[in-house]
Write an enzyme that holds these catalytic residues in place. Structure first.
Site, mmCIF file in Angstrom:
data_model
loop_
_atom_site.group_PDB
_atom_site.id
_atom_site.type_symbol
_atom_site.label_atom_id
_atom_site.label_comp_id
_atom_site.label_asym_id
_atom_site.label_seq_id
_atom_site.Cartn_x
_atom_site.Cartn_y
_atom_site.Cartn_z
ATOM 1 N N ASN A 77 -14.307 139.939 30.792
ATOM 2 C CA ASN A 77 -13.817 141.291 31.062
ATOM 3 C C ASN A 77 -12.585 141.578 30.200
ATOM 4 O O ASN A 77 -11.786 140.685 29.892
ATOM 5 C CB ASN A 77 -13.546 141.535 32.552
ATOM 6 C CG ASN A 77 -12.626 140.517 33.190
ATOM 7 O OD1 ASN A 77 -12.552 139.372 32.773
ATOM 8 N ND2 ASN A 77 -11.910 140.941 34.222
ATOM 9 N N ILE A 78 -12.479 142.828 29.792
ATOM 10 C CA ILE A 78 -11.378 143.277 28.932
ATOM 11 C C ILE A 78 -10.788 144.525 29.574
ATOM 12 O O ILE A 78 -11.429 145.586 29.587
ATOM 13 C CB ILE A 78 -11.880 143.590 27.504
ATOM 14 C CG1 ILE A 78 -12.634 142.381 26.920
ATOM 15 C CG2 ILE A 78 -10.701 143.972 26.607
ATOM 16 C CD1 ILE A 78 -13.349 142.658 25.591
ATOM 17 N N CYS A 120 -16.508 145.326 31.746
ATOM 18 C CA CYS A 120 -16.837 144.085 32.449
ATOM 19 C C CYS A 120 -17.433 143.048 31.492
ATOM 20 O O CYS A 120 -18.011 143.387 30.450
ATOM 21 C CB CYS A 120 -17.872 144.348 33.543
ATOM 22 S SG CYS A 120 -17.300 145.405 34.869
ATOM 23 N N GLU A 180 -20.119 141.315 31.812
ATOM 24 C CA GLU A 180 -21.570 141.427 31.645
ATOM 25 C C GLU A 180 -21.933 142.421 30.545
ATOM 26 O O GLU A 180 -22.840 142.191 29.740
ATOM 27 C CB GLU A 180 -22.229 141.892 32.952
ATOM 28 C CG GLU A 180 -22.068 140.932 34.116
ATOM 29 C CD GLU A 180 -20.851 141.212 34.976
ATOM 30 O OE1 GLU A 180 -19.786 141.553 34.424
ATOM 31 O OE2 GLU A 180 -20.969 141.083 36.211
ATOM 32 N N CYS A 237 -22.743 147.827 35.521
ATOM 33 C CA CYS A 237 -23.388 146.740 34.772
ATOM 34 C C CYS A 237 -24.853 146.599 35.158
ATOM 35 O O CYS A 237 -25.706 146.343 34.310
ATOM 36 C CB CYS A 237 -22.641 145.429 34.981
ATOM 37 S SG CYS A 237 -21.052 145.409 34.131
#
Ligand code: THU
Length: 142
Positions: free
Chosen positions: A54-55, A65, A67, A101
């Site tokens: 995650n960023i 996220c 994913e 996601c």
């Protein structure tokens, strides 16, 4: 939509390998706001594994996220035939992918094998369509 390989199962060893890749990717999580670090690893039919973390962003809504980072890396490499996705966090119980996601992944693999884990070694396995029934899809756009 990418062709799906179903029914597709992974061995316990393959699941563990994917979770390990996700755990390693989690080390790069940038989560100074939530302090909730997440790692993901996406296996495609080519046998490649795309990882993500995650960023977060000071403009919270700009956060992405783990994913979706992994999925975007795969798609941008021309590798859209998703087989399985592992996701891991330091959570009390294995965390499921968020709603955004789920929708993002369903575009490419509605029945994607999901392997969810936590740092305590708990594991939950399921199919994306169990977590996002009646997903919106291109079928509705016709
Ligand atoms: N997050 C993920 O990366 N994946 C998930 O499955 C759940 C949520 C991130 C978004 C945000 O950076 C932090 O976890 C807290 O929501």
């Amino acid at each position: 939509m990418a062709e799906e390989h179903l029914p597709f199962e992974l061995t316990a060893e393959q699941r563990a390998e994917l979770l390990r890749a996700a755990e390693q990717a989690r080390e790069n999580a940038y989560a100074p706001y939530s302090h909730y670090q997440v790692g993901a690893a996406l296996l495609t039919a080519s046998g490649r594994i795309y990882t993500g973390c995650n960023i977060e962003n000071a403009s919270y809504g700009a956060t992405i996220c783990a994913e979706r980072v992994a999925a975007a890396k795969a798609v941008s490499a021309g590798d859209r035939d998703f087989i399985a996705l592992a996701v891991i966090a330091d959570s009390a119980q294995p965390g499921t992918p968020c709603g955004i996601c789920r929708q993002f992944l369903a575009e490419f693999a509605p029945q994607l094998l999901l392997i969810m884990g936590n740092l305590q070694g708990q594991e939950e396995v399921g199919r994306l369509d169990q977590y996002l029934p009646s997903a919106f899809s291109q079928e509705y756009l016709k």
